[in-house]
Design a protein around this motif. Structure first.
Motif, short mmCIF file in Angstrom:
data_model
loop_
_atom_site.label_atom_id
_atom_site.label_comp_id
_atom_site.label_asym_id
_atom_site.label_seq_id
_atom_site.Cartn_x
_atom_site.Cartn_y
_atom_site.Cartn_z
N PRO A 60 2.63 -12.78 -3.47
CA PRO A 60 2.86 -12.75 -4.92
C PRO A 60 2.04 -11.69 -5.64
O PRO A 60 2.57 -10.93 -6.45
N ILE A 61 0.75 -11.61 -5.32
CA ILE A 61 -0.05 -10.58 -6.00
C ILE A 61 0.42 -9.21 -5.55
O ILE A 61 0.44 -8.25 -6.32
N GLY A 62 0.87 -9.13 -4.30
CA GLY A 62 1.42 -7.87 -3.82
C GLY A 62 2.65 -7.46 -4.61
O GLY A 62 2.85 -6.27 -4.88
N CYS A 63 3.44 -8.44 -5.00
CA CYS A 63 4.62 -8.12 -5.82
C CYS A 63 4.20 -7.51 -7.14
O CYS A 63 4.80 -6.55 -7.63
N ILE A 64 3.16 -8.05 -7.73
CA ILE A 64 2.70 -7.50 -9.00
C ILE A 64 2.19 -6.07 -8.81
O ILE A 64 2.51 -5.18 -9.60
N TYR A 65 1.42 -5.87 -7.75
CA TYR A 65 0.98 -4.51 -7.48
C TYR A 65 2.18 -3.60 -7.29
O TYR A 65 2.19 -2.45 -7.72
N ALA A 66 3.21 -4.14 -6.63
CA ALA A 66 4.40 -3.33 -6.38
C ALA A 66 5.06 -2.93 -7.70
O ALA A 66 5.53 -1.81 -7.85
N PHE A 67 5.08 -3.85 -8.66
CA PHE A 67 5.66 -3.51 -9.96
C PHE A 67 4.92 -2.36 -10.60
O PHE A 67 5.51 -1.42 -11.13
N VAL A 68 3.60 -2.43 -10.56
CA VAL A 68 2.81 -1.34 -11.15
C VAL A 68 3.07 -0.04 -10.40
O VAL A 68 3.30 1.01 -10.99
N ALA A 69 3.05 -0.15 -9.06
CA ALA A 69 3.24 1.05 -8.25
C ALA A 69 4.62 1.65 -8.48
O ALA A 69 4.76 2.88 -8.55
N LEU A 70 5.63 0.81 -8.63
CA LEU A 70 6.97 1.32 -8.91
C LEU A 70 6.99 2.09 -10.22
O LEU A 70 7.57 3.16 -10.32
N GLY A 71 6.33 1.50 -11.23
CA GLY A 71 6.27 2.20 -12.52
C GLY A 71 5.61 3.56 -12.36
O GLY A 71 6.11 4.58 -12.82
N PHE A 72 4.47 3.58 -11.68
CA PHE A 72 3.76 4.84 -11.43
C PHE A 72 4.68 5.85 -10.75
O PHE A 72 4.82 6.99 -11.19
N LEU A 113 -0.98 4.73 -1.30
CA LEU A 113 -0.81 4.33 0.10
C LEU A 113 0.64 4.45 0.53
O LEU A 113 0.93 4.92 1.62
N GLY A 114 1.53 4.02 -0.35
CA GLY A 114 2.92 4.04 0.04
C GLY A 114 3.53 5.43 -0.01
O GLY A 114 4.53 5.71 0.63
N GLY A 115 2.92 6.30 -0.78
CA GLY A 115 3.53 7.61 -0.92
C GLY A 115 3.88 7.82 -2.38
O GLY A 115 4.82 7.24 -2.89
N TRP A 116 3.10 8.66 -3.02
CA TRP A 116 3.27 8.85 -4.45
C TRP A 116 4.65 9.41 -4.76
O TRP A 116 5.04 10.42 -4.26
N GLY A 117 5.37 8.74 -5.63
CA GLY A 117 6.69 9.24 -5.96
C GLY A 117 7.79 8.61 -5.12
O GLY A 117 8.97 8.82 -5.37
N SER A 118 7.40 7.84 -4.13
CA SER A 118 8.40 7.21 -3.29
C SER A 118 8.56 5.76 -3.70
O SER A 118 7.59 5.00 -3.71
N GLY A 129 3.64 -0.33 -0.27
CA GLY A 129 2.23 -0.20 -0.60
C GLY A 129 1.73 -1.41 -1.36
O GLY A 129 0.65 -1.93 -1.08
N GLY A 130 2.51 -1.84 -2.35
CA GLY A 130 2.08 -2.97 -3.16
C GLY A 130 1.93 -4.24 -2.33
O GLY A 130 0.90 -4.91 -2.36
N LEU A 131 2.99 -4.56 -1.58
CA LEU A 131 2.94 -5.77 -0.76
C LEU A 131 1.82 -5.65 0.27
O LEU A 131 1.04 -6.59 0.49
N GLY A 132 1.77 -4.46 0.89
CA GLY A 132 0.74 -4.25 1.89
C GLY A 132 -0.66 -4.46 1.32
O GLY A 132 -1.51 -5.11 1.94
N LEU A 133 -0.87 -3.91 0.14
CA LEU A 133 -2.19 -4.02 -0.46
C LEU A 133 -2.53 -5.47 -0.75
O LEU A 133 -3.66 -5.93 -0.51
N ARG A 137 -4.39 11.22 5.07
CA ARG A 137 -2.95 11.22 4.90
C ARG A 137 -2.63 11.06 3.41
O ARG A 137 -2.11 10.06 2.99
N PRO A 138 -2.95 12.10 2.65
CA PRO A 138 -2.81 11.97 1.20
C PRO A 138 -1.39 11.72 0.74
O PRO A 138 -1.17 11.20 -0.36
N GLN A 139 -0.43 12.03 1.60
CA GLN A 139 0.95 11.82 1.16
C GLN A 139 1.38 10.39 1.33
O GLN A 139 2.50 10.03 1.04
N GLY A 140 0.50 9.53 1.83
CA GLY A 140 0.84 8.13 1.97
C GLY A 140 1.78 7.91 3.14
O GLY A 140 2.00 8.79 3.96
N ILE A 141 2.35 6.73 3.19
CA ILE A 141 3.20 6.40 4.33
C ILE A 141 4.53 7.12 4.26
O ILE A 141 5.01 7.66 5.25
#
Lengths: 254, 333, 290
Positions: free
Chosen positions: C11-23, C230-235, C242-246, C277-281
């Motif tokens: 669940p917290i990963g989902c929230i992080y995912a929302f933020v990451a998606l916005g970014f 982590l997931g890859g900026w822009g992806s 990345g969010g779920l993983g984190l 690996r700055p480009q993330g996954i």
């Protein structure tokens, strides 16, 4: 032989920008590189100055292999260039732009900056005087204190030239120095290029203005779609079938 | 004629500064005023360092407070353990921060702008995390207590008034050194990198080496400022150094003016003074600051001093442009 | 143990995912590091608080209201503040987003108070789900369900609709899209609209899982930021992974190592990625190195 390109090829993702190009440039010569847009002329310059790495081939400067060396090292060997899309230090003064050109011939570092020894001060003074005389040479002396980016286009090109000369290069690469200039300005620049050669600098020139090319070059090389399709004196080139075809298309227009 | 001009500029301004800075002790004795002036000095030094990195070399550092933190904690810990004199502690704080800046730069310099910004945020956050968690060394969130004051001989600098007499000359020295750096060949190289790294490289500037130098120098400045701060109140808490402080430094940079050493003073002074003046409306304080910052970025991105410089030409103690302007005009005569 | 970690981490990963998606969405369209994204989540949570306590909205309208209000706010910010400085130096733009974050973070307490609160129990309410002997709190399973729905909707929007194609084209290359007749200005605003909408929904979810307070945007923002890196900026898939993983990693660290060092280790993982690996996954190397 000052500059030798041997079998230079450059591919970007399967697109061949340059294919097996051989070029030699003896000292003291003014050589022009011409060709239709997209022929690979700027890519060639980028290979020489270290901004692009050839997939094949070598670049030899004064018989030393400089292929793939980083640009700052290439410039230290005595190669300076100007850029097709002007790359001035826009928010620095005209004077400062030219002084940066002389970076390789000065050596003050952090301690020099902080302690301002007499050696460092003399170095700066000499650099300033040299910069000012170069600005006089290109006719920009009264703009010395202005912001480089605020100059009109033609003057910016002259500033790039002054900056290149400040590097006291053995080889000067000029990428379309008269682009955007009118006939008077081009003629003046052509005369300047002649004077530069008299100073002992070898010049490699990319140009579209045929008057300039024919007027000043000792030799002309033609590039089309990355391949060298001709080379010779301006007279020989004018009559070359392949050149005419490359520039004007199959049908003779006149 | 030439000599007169440069002598005039080189001496009048320092005298002016010394005069200005000597005034407060004559007219006030309130600890509060001196504490505020000292804070302005700490921030000025840190912002001057940030200016060298961001204003002159065009790089990005979003988490700069981490260098301030490293300088403060290293200096404080060394002082508690070894009772070193101030003239060792301050440089050591600076060097520790500089080392960290060097490592950060070496790791991240090849990254493109935005990714570099991200890296600085990440590393700053990591640094803060280390400070908070390594509580055996740093006291963690409970704070580091019992930090000895600086002493000059037997004279202990335990009040803001006394610290003023060390802090201000040191600030002037650091600003002077910064100016020496940016008006030299090194400064020109920095600015060339900011303007066009490709052209800079083609004229012999090893951009990676110079960027690394900029990072290291700017971190050093942050460390020195931190060390001074640490020994002013005797206590350190991690909240003195969080993202809010980094943002504050950025604000001072933007509002004061990038690419101008004097701008660092202006920015630090305005914002620190503003902080104190707006203390009564603390809730609205940060909103105002945020809006002022947005306004500056939209309408005056060069900052106060930067915009002034764009219109006038002979403000001394500033960028190479003006020195060249001066010399250009001298040469014409 | 593993199951617990998954159940609390997702669940917290989902929230992080929302933020990451916005970014990632905003970054890929506007090339802007929108550091105020976490604050938008906070605004979403407070909007939820407002609509649910003052206007008594039930869950579904609440999600819609929060979604729309944050989306509109995001577009306003984009048009008024970010658009004029679009071609400025990157550092100026980043600092500007920080400033917007500061304004939001400090404006909300003035309007809503600083006392930590929660959304009313009726929101995202229901019976706990029994999984063997474990009880899953309704907020947790609703979060996962809603997140999945949103991801599906977003994917459908981007991949199957004309608008989605236009957004992706603009993200890929603005100049060419302009020449092709796409109204790139609107596309940029649309990206912010979607980013804001995501933050609005994320805010409601966060409002149930975390305590609502003005500082929550900062914490969630940093984590979402790390997730995006982590997931890859822009992806976008990267943002989700990345969010779920984190979320999972965090809980694992808290469970097995120490909950105090949880944050520090997260940052160290970030640093590790940025160095090696700055480009993330899911990112590309050339995107990142100059």
């Amino acid at each position: 032989m000052l500059l030798k390109l041997q079998g230079v090829s450059v591919s970007f993702d399967g697109l061949k920008a340059l294919e097996n190009v051989d070029i030699t440039l003896p000292e003291g010569m003014i050589k022009s590189l011409i060709g239709p847009n997209g022929a690979g002329k700027t890519t060639l310059f980028n290979v020489i100055s270290g901004l692009a790495k050839p997939t094949e081939g070598r670049v030899l400067f004064q018989d030393v292999d400089i292929t793939g060396k980083p640009p700052f090292q290439v410039s230290q060997r005595g190669i300076a260039r100007t850029f097709q899309n002007i790359r001035l230090f826009a928010h620095m003064s005209v004077m400062a732009n030219v002084m940066v050109g002389g970076h390789n011939h000065t050596k003050a570092g952090v301690s020099g900056a902080i302690f301002r020894t007499s050696g460092m001060r003399r170095e700066e003074k000499e650099l300033r005087e040299k910069a000012l005389s170069l600005l006089e040479f290109v006719g920009l002396a009264e703009c010395a204190a202005e912001e480089a980016g605020s100059l009109p286009y033609g003057r910016q090109r002259l500033l790039e030239l002054a900056r290149g000369l400040a590097a006291s290069p053995r080889l000067l690469l000029l990428d379309e120095p008269t682009a955007g200039m009118n006939l008077t300005e081009s003629a003046m620049l052509t005369r300047m290029i002649g004077k530069i050669r008299d100073l002992g600098i070898t010049i490699f020139l990319v140009e579209h203005h045929m008057k300039v090319v024919m007027g000043i070059s000792d030799q002309v090389t033609i590039l089309d779609h990355g391949v060298k399709i001709g080379e010779g004196t301006p007279e020989e080139i004018k009559k070359d079938e392949k050149v005419i075809r490359a520039y004007l298309g199959e049908k003779r227009r006149y | 004629m030439t000599k007169n001009l440069s002598w005039r500029n080189n001496l009048i301004v320092p005298f002016l500064w010394v005069f200005l800075l000597a005034l407060p002790p004559l007219f006030h004795s309130s600890s509060y005023i001196f504490h505020t002036l000292n804070m302005i000095a700490y921030f000025t030094i840190a912002v001057a360092g940030l200016n060298i990195l961001m204003g002159y070399t065009g790089q990005i550092s979003i988490g700069h407070a981490v260098f301030y933190a490293v300088g403060a904690y290293v200096s404080a810990i060394l002082a508690r353990k070894f009772a070193l004199p101030f003239w060792l502690l301050i440089p050591l704080g600076g060097v520790a921060a500089a080392l960290m800046g060097f490592c950060m730069g070496a790791a991240c310099l090849r990254l493109k702008e935005i990714y570099l910004a991200m890296a600085t945020i990440g590393l700053a956050g990591a640094g803060e995390g280390v400070i908070i968690n390594w509580d055996t060394m740093t006291g963690g969130s409970m704070g580091l207590l019992g930090i000895p004051y600086f002493s000059v001989g037997s004279f202990v600098l335990d009040t803001p008034q006394k610290q003023y007499f060390l802090v201000m000359p040191l600030m002037l020295l650091m600003l002077f050194l910064a100016r020496q750096l940016v008006t030299s060949r090194v400064g020109r190289a920095f600015m060339a990198i900011r303007e066009d790294p490709v052209a800079a490289a083609c004229y012999g500037i090893d951009t990676t080496a110079f960027k690394l130098l900029a990072f290291t120098v700017s971190a050093f400045y942050g460390g020195v400022a931190g060390s001074l701060f640490a020994h002013s109140t005797g206590i350190l808490f991690p909240d003195h150094f969080g993202m809010e402080v980094s943002i504050l430094l950025l604000m001072m940079l933007v509002i004061g003016g990038r690419g101008s050493i004097m701008g660092s003073i202006v920015g630090a002074a305005l914002l620190t003074a503003g902080f104190e003046l707006l203390r009564s409306v603390k809730d609205y304080q940060m909103i105002v600051y945020g809006m002022v910052l947005v306004a500056f970025i939209l309408f005056m991105p060069q900052g106060i001093v930067g915009t002034l410089l764009a219109h006038r030409k002979h403000l001394p103690f500033c960028s190479v442009k003006d020195e060249c302007a001066l010399k250009g005009e001298e040469a014409k005569r | 143990m593993i199951v617990d970690i998954i159940l609390s981490g997702l669940p917290i990963g989902c929230i992080y995912a929302f933020v990451a998606l916005g970014f990632s969405l905003i970054f890929s369209s506007v090339r802007l590091l929108h550091l105020a994204q976490g604050e938008l989540i906070m605004v979403g949570a407070y909007a939820g608080l407002l609509f649910s306590t003052v206007y008594q909205f039930p869950t579904a309208p609440l999600l819609l209201a929060a979604c729309l209000s944050v989306a509109i706010l995001a577009v306003i910010i984009e048009r008024v503040i970010y658009r004029p400085i679009m071609y400025s130096h990157a550092s100026n733009r980043i600092i500007c987003t920080l400033a917007v974050g500061i304004i939001l973070r400090n404006l909300i307490p003035v309007l809503g108070g600083t006392r930590p609160q929660n959304l009313p129990p009726a929101i995202l309410g229901g019976e706990p789900l029994m999984l063997g002997a474990r009880a899953i709190v309704p907020a947790y399973y609703w979060t996962i369900i809603i997140s999945c729905l949103v991801m599906v909707a977003l994917t459908a929007l981007l991949l199957k609709t004309k608008v989605g194609l236009a957004i992706r084209a603009t993200a890929y290359n603005r100049k060419i899209s302009d020449l092709m007749g796409i109204n790139t200005g609107s596309m940029l605003s649309l990206s912010f609209f979607i980013g804001g909408a995501l933050a609005g929904i994320g805010g409601i979810l966060a409002g149930k899982i975390l305590f609502i307070n003005p500082g929550m945007g900062f914490g969630v923002g940093i984590k979402g930021f790390i997730a995006a890196v982590l997931g890859g900026w822009g992806s976008l898939p990267g943002a989700v992974v990345g969010g779920l993983g984190l979320g999972l990693i965090e809980n694992w660290v808290a469970g097995f190592i120490s909950s105090g060092y949880k944050d520090a280790i997260t940052f160290l993982v970030l640093v590790f990625f940025l160095i090696f690996r700055p480009q993330g996954i899911f990112g590309h190397k050339d995107q990142v190195r100059s």
